[in-house]
Design an enzyme around this catalytic site. Structure first.
Site, PDB file in Angstrom:
ATOM      1  N   GLU A 281       0.017  20.164 -61.362  1.00 28.87           N
ATOM      2  CA  GLU A 281      -1.180  19.606 -62.008  1.00 28.87           C
ATOM      3  C   GLU A 281      -1.005  19.507 -63.532  1.00 28.87           C
ATOM      4  O   GLU A 281      -1.883  19.915 -64.306  1.00 28.87           O
ATOM      5  CB  GLU A 281      -2.410  20.460 -61.663  1.00 28.87           C
ATOM      6  CG  GLU A 281      -2.715  20.471 -60.175  1.00 28.87           C
ATOM      7  CD  GLU A 281      -4.009  21.192 -59.824  1.00 28.87           C
ATOM      8  OE1 GLU A 281      -4.663  20.796 -58.837  1.00 28.87           O
ATOM      9  OE2 GLU A 281      -4.356  22.154 -60.530  1.00 28.87           O
TER      10      GLU A 281
ATOM     11  N   GLU B  68      -3.224  18.380 -52.265  1.00 26.57           N
ATOM     12  CA  GLU B  68      -4.342  19.323 -52.156  1.00 26.57           C
ATOM     13  C   GLU B  68      -5.606  18.575 -51.765  1.00 26.57           C
ATOM     14  O   GLU B  68      -6.276  17.972 -52.603  1.00 26.57           O
ATOM     15  CB  GLU B  68      -4.575  20.086 -53.469  1.00 26.57           C
ATOM     16  CG  GLU B  68      -3.484  21.089 -53.787  1.00 26.57           C
ATOM     17  CD  GLU B  68      -3.813  21.970 -54.993  1.00 26.57           C
ATOM     18  OE1 GLU B  68      -4.997  21.980 -55.429  1.00 26.57           O
ATOM     19  OE2 GLU B  68      -2.892  22.641 -55.506  1.00 26.57           O
TER      20      GLU B  68
END
Length: 855
Positions: free
Chosen positions: A184, A253
Site C-alpha cells: 500500500e 484485499e
C-alpha cells in the site's frame, strides 16, 4: 527374458520417478486474463490468515476450513518486528514459525501468497517494522534512503532464502505462487515525490532479482514497474484496472469487515454486499480475490498497533477470532466461490460482452465456444428489485445484487439471496473456577530518583524502545509554607499535556487521576486538582502507550509520551511551569522487572491473600489466581467486564491489553444494499468495545494454570470468569423449486443439469448435536433467525418433520417435497421452509442465565 523384463521395469520406475519430480515443480506466470499455473489460467480465491494472530495448534484447522470454504490460496504478511526483535537476532518459533505455517498450507493442499513487505500496516505495532530500525543512523523509512534499503533488503533476502532452503516456492515444488514487495505504498510514495518513485523502482528490481520463480505483486501501487503486478485493495475494486494491458486484474484485499479500536463500535459488513462486490469484480474481468481477513484472530501480547487497536482482530471475518465458522458469511461465500468456479473456463477464455438490461441493470456474458457460456446479471439499484429479460427468459433481481448463470440459463447463485444457515454464538460459563485471588501492589513510593535524569521532558519511545507500555516521568516541586492554598484549602491544579496515549497522575505516592487520548485524537491534556503539602512534593506521571502507529506519512517520527507543558496553577505567584525542571525516568513497572507474570517470577514475591473487594479500586495492582482447564474443547475467553484497563497473562503468555472503554458510535439498523463504508453498520454502542479475551487452549495445562492480571485503574477481579464460545442456535430456510448450487453441474460439453428439489441444511459445530427444534414452518413464515413467525399458510406437520430429521444429529437435511409434508398447504403460492434449532455439546444444555451473552 526375466533379466530384460526386470531392466524394463527399472527403466519405467526411474522414468516415473523423474517425471514425478518434474511434475511437483510448478510453473507460475501470468497474462492479461489470469495467473497461469502449469499452463492453465486460474480464477483464484484467496483468504488472509496471519500466523501470529493464532497458535500453531489452530493453523491446520483454520486452513482446512478455508479450503472447505472454497479457497485456493492462503495469504499472509511476514512480520519483521516479530522475527528480528533486535538486529541480527531472529525468532521463528511458536506463533512465529513461518516455515511451519507455509508447510501446513501445503499439507492441506492450498497455495500461498507470501506478502513479505516488509512494511505490513495490518493494524500491527509499528506497521511491522522493528523499533530498533528507527535508531539506525541516518535512516528514513520507505524512501530512497541508503540505510533503510540496506536493512529492508537484508530482511527480504533472509525470508526468501529461508523459503528457498525449505523448497517452498512453487518453482521448487512448494505452495508459494505469489510474493508481495512493499505494501500500500501509493499514498505514501506521493508524499516522497521523486524519492518515492525511485524507491519503488529499486524495491521491484531488488525483489525480482531474488529469482523466486514466481510473480511479484505490489498492492495500491499504480506505477509498479514490470514485471511486478499492481493490484487493488478496498471494499470494492470493480473500477480497478492494472497499469499494463498484459497484467491480470488482482484484488489483494477485499475487506470482509473492519478492525476495532478501544472506545469505538464494532463494524460488520453484510455478506450480501461482500458477495456483490466480489461478483462485480469477477464480471469486470477480475481473476484473483483475497479476503482480508478470512480469519482475523487475536493481537496477543503488545502486537496491536493503531494506537488504540483492540486485542481482538476478529474483522467480522468468515472464520471468527476463535476459529469458529461465522454463518451465514462463510456459507454464502462458499456458494459464491462454487458458482464462480462453475464459470471458470468461460471467464479465463473470453472477455465479457456487456449489454444493458435496464437503467441500472446489466448483463456480462462470457462465451468461450459452443456450449460454453456464463452470464452475470446485475442490478445496481440499491432500493428496488428488477425484472429483466435475458436470452428470452425472465429473471427477478433483488436490489444491489448479481445473479450468476454458469450456463447462461439457470441462476445458481444470487448475491442477495442467502440460502445457508445462520449461526448464533454465546459466551457460556465453564466448569472452571478462578480461586484464591492474591494481590501485589506496584510500589510507587520507592520509585528510584537516581534513575536516568535530564532537564526537560523526553519522548517516551526514545527512552523505552518499546520494551514496555509504561514510562515514569518524575520530578519534585517545593511548596512554601506561606502559600495561601494551604490555609484556604483550595487545591492547586496540575495540567499535563501529552502526545499520547494515556497518563496516570501520582502526587506523593497517592493516585490523583488519569487521562487518555482517543482513537480520533491521540494528544490530550490532563487537568485536575492535586494534594500538595508544605515542603518537597514528589510528582510521578506514569505515561502509557496503547500500541504504536502503523500507518501515516513518516509515522516513525511521530512522538509518544509527555511532551509538555506540565504546569501548576493556583499558586500565589501564579503559574509554575515544571516542564524544564530536572526530570528522572523509570522504564516499565517493578512487577515487569520481577517478571511477576511467569510461574517462577510470581512465586518470588509475597502476595497478599485478602478480600478482593477491599482491593477493587486500587490502581496499579497485580493480581494472580489459579484455575484448571475446562472440560470439552470449545474455544475459551476471559470475561473482563468488571475490570478497568491493563494487561493479562496465562502461564506467562500474554493474552494482550484489555480496556473496558465504552463504544461510541451510531448504531442504527444496517441494510446490505448500497455502498458500504465502516460507519454504515455499527454495533455495540454503549457497551465495552471488547469484553472477552481469547485464551488459546494450547496455552493451558490440565490443572493449576496461572492467571496474572495487571490493573491500572481499579477493578473487581472476583467477577472475572472463564467462558466458552459456543454455537447455541442455528437457523436456515429455503424456497421450494429454488435449487441450491449443490444441485447444479455442467457436463463436459457445456450441457447443464439442475435438480429442482430444495433442501434446508442445518449443522451444529463439531462435537455438538441438535437438541431441540424451536421453530419450523413450511408455508409463508416471516421474520429472521430468533424471531421467526408462522404466516397465513403453514403445514401442520412442519415441526414433526424437522424433529424427525434433525434431533440428536450434528447436521441434517430437510427436503421440501410432498413426500415429507404430505400436502401443499397453499397451492399456487411460493412457499418456503424456515427452521430454527438449538445446538448443544454432549452433557450440556443451552439454558441461558444472566451471565450468558448472545453475540
Amino acid at each position: 527374458m526375466e533379466t530384460r523384463s526386470v531392466s524394463k521395469l527399472l527403466v519405467l520406475l526411474f522414468t516415473a520417478l523423474f517425471l514425478g519430480s518434474e511434475l511437483i515443480q510448478c510453473s507460475v506466470t501470468y497474462d492479461k486474463k489470469a495467473i497461469i499455473i502449469n499452463g492453465q489460467r486460474r480464477i483464484l480465491i484467496s483468504g488472509s490468515i496471519h500466523y501470529p494472530r493464532s497458535t500453531p495448534d489452530m493453523w491446520e484447522d483454520l486452513i482446512q476450513k478455508a479450503k472447505n470454504g472454497g479457497l485456493d490460496v492462503i495469504d499472509t504478511y511476514v512480520f519483521w518486528n516479530a522475527h528480528e526483535p533486535s538486529p541480527g537476532h531472529y525468532n521463528f518459533e511458536g506463533r512465529y514459525d513461518l516455515v511451519r505455517f507455509i508447510k501446513t498450507v501445503q499439507k492441506v493442499g492450498l497455495y500461498a501468497h507470501l506478502r513479505i513487505g516488509p512494511y505490513v500496516c495490518a493494524e500491527w505495532n509499528f506497521g511491522g517494522f522493528p523499533v530498533w530500525l528507527k535508531y539506525v543512523p541516518g535512516i528514513s523509512f520507505r524512501t530512497d534512503n541508503g540505510p533503510f534499503k540496506v536493512a529492508m533488503q537484508g530482511f527480504t533476502q533472509k525470508i526468501v532464502q529461508m523459503m528457498k532452503n525449505e523448497r517452498l516456492f512453487a518453482s521448487q515444488g512448494g505452495p508459494i505462487i505469489l510474493s508481495q514487495i512493499e505494501n500500500e505504498y501509493g499514498p505514501e510514495g506521493k508524499g516522497f515525490g521523486a524519492a518515492g518513485h525511485a524507491y519503488v523502482n529499486w524495491a521491484a528490481k531488488m525483489a525480482v532479482g531474488l529469482n523466486t520463480g514466481v510473480p511479484w505483486v505490489m498492492c495500491k501501487e499504480d506505477d509498479a514497474p514490470d514485471p511486478v503486478i499492481n493490484s487493488c485493495n478496498g471494499f470494492y475494486c470493480d473500477a480497478f484496472s492494472p497499469n499494463k494491458p498484459y497484467k491480470p486484474t488482482m484484488w489483494t484485499e477485499a475487506w470482509s469487515g473492519w478492525f476495532t479500536e478501544f472506545g469505538g463500535p464494532l463494524y460488520q459488513r453484510p455478506v450480501q454486499d461482500l458477495a456483490f462486490s466480489v461478483a462485480r469484480f469477477i464480471q469486470k474481468g477480475g481473476s484473483y480475490i483475497n479476503y482480508y481477513m478470512y480469519h482475523g484472530g487475536t493481537n496477543f501480547g503488545r502486537t496491536a498497533g493503531g494506537p488504540f487497536v483492540t486485542t481482538s482482530y476478529d474483522y467480522d471475518a468468515p472464520i471468527d477470532e476463535y476459529g469458529l465458522i461465522r454463518q451465514p458469511k462463510y456459507g454464502h461465500l462458499k456458494e459464491l466461490h462454487r458458482a464462480i468456479k462453475l464459470c471458470e473456463h468461460s471467464l479465463v477464455s473470453s472477455d465479457p460482452v456487456v449489454t444493458s438490461l435496464g437503467t441500472y441493470q446489466q448483463a456480462h456474458v462470457f462465451s468461450s465456444g459452443p456450449g460454453r457460456c456464463a452470464a452475470f446479471l446485475a442490478n445496481y439499484q440499491a432500493k428496488s428489485a428488477a425484472r429483466v429479460t435475458f436470452n428470452n427468459m425472465h429473471y427477478n433481481l433483488p436490489p444491489w445484487s448479481i445473479s450468476i448463470l454458469p450456463d447462461c440459463r439457470n441462476v445458481v447463485f444470487n448475491t442477495a439471496r442467502v440460502g445457508v444457515q445462520t449461526s448464533q454464538m454465546q459466551m457460556l460459563p465453564t466448569d472452571s473456577q478462578l480461586s484464591s485471588w492474591e494481590t501485589y501492589a506496584e510500589d510507587i513510593s520507592s520509585l528510584d530518583d537516581r534513575s536516568t535524569m535530564t532537564v526537560g521532558l523526553l519522548e517516551q519511545i526514545n527512552v523505552t524502545r518499546d520494551t514496555t507500555d509504561y514510562l515514569w516521568y518524575m520530578t519534585s516541586v517545593y511548596i512554601h509554607p506561606s502559600e495561601s492554598f494551604l490555609r484556604r484549602g483550595q487545591k492547586p491544579t496540575l495540567s499535563v499535556q501529552s502526545t499520547g496515549h494515556g497518563v496516570h497522575i501520582f502526587i506523593n505516592g497517592q493516585y490523583s487521576g488519569s487521562a487518555f487520548g482517543t482513537r480520533e485524537q491521540r494528544q490530550f491534556t490532563f487537568t485536575g486538582p492535586v494534594n500538595l503539602h508544605a515542603g518537597a512534593n514528589k510528582i510521578a506521571l506514569l505515561s502509557i502507550a496503547v500500541g504504536l502507529p502503523n500507518v501515516g506519512f513518516r509515522y516513525e517520527t511521530w512522538k509518544t509520551g509527555i511532551q509538555g507543558p506540565v504546569v501548576l496553577n493556583g499558586l500565589d505567584k501564579g503559574m509554575k511551569d515544571l516542564s524544564w525542571q530536572k526530570w528522572s525516568y523509570q522504564v516499565g513497572l517493578k512487577g515487569e522487572a520481577m517478571n511477576l507474570v511467569s510461574p517462577n517470577g510470581a512465586s518470588s514475591v509475597d502476595w497478599i491473600r485478602a478480600s478482593v473487594a477491599t482491593q477493587s479500586q486500587r490502581p496499579l495492582t497485580w493480581y494472580k489466581a489459579y484455575f484448571n482447564a475446562p472440560r470439552r474443547d470449545e474455544p475459551l475467553a476471559l470475561d473482563m467486564r468488571s475490570m478497568g484497563k491493563g494487561q493479562v497473562w496465562v502461564n506467562g503468555k500474554s493474552i494482550g491489553r484489555y480496556w473496558m472503554a465504552y463504544a461510541k458510535g451510531i448504531c442504527n439498523t444496517c441494510s446490505y444494499s448500497g455502498t458500504f463504508r465502516p460507519g454504515k453498520c455499527q454495533f455495540g454502542c454503549g457497551q465495552p468495545t471488547q469484553r472477552w479475551y481469547h485464551v488459546p487452549r494450547s496455552w493451558l495445562m490440565p490443572t493449576r494454570n496461572l492467571l496474572v492480571v495487571f490493573e491500572e485503574l481499579g477493578g473487581d477481579v472476583s467477577k472475572i470468569s472463564l467462558v466458552r464460545r459456543s454455537v447455541t442456535r442455528v437457523c436456515a430456510e429455503a424456497y421450494e423449486n429454488r435449487p441450491t448450487i449443490a444441485n447444479f453441474s455442467v457436463e463436459g460439453h457445456g450441457e447443464s443439469n439442475i435438480l429442482q428439489q430444495s433442501k434446508v441444511h442445518l449443522q451444529c459445530a463439531a462435537g455438538q448435536s441438535i437438541l431441540t427444534i424451536k421453530f419450523a414452518s413450511f408455508g409463508t413464515p416471516s421474520g429472521t433467525c430468533g424471531s421467526f413467525q408462522k404466516g397465513t399458510c403453514h403445514a401442520p406437520n412442519s415441526l414433526e418433520v424437522a424433529e424427525k430429521n434433525c434431533i440428536g444429529r450434528e447436521s441434517c437435511l430437510v427436503t421440501i417435497s410432498n413426500t415429507n409434508f404430505g400436502m401443499d398447504p397453499c397451492p399456487n403460492m411460493l412457499k418456503r421452509l424456515s427452521v430454527e434449532a438449538t445446538c448443544s455439546s454432549a452433557g450440556t444444555t443451552t439454558q441461558t442465565n444472566s451471565r450468558n451473552e448472545t453475540l
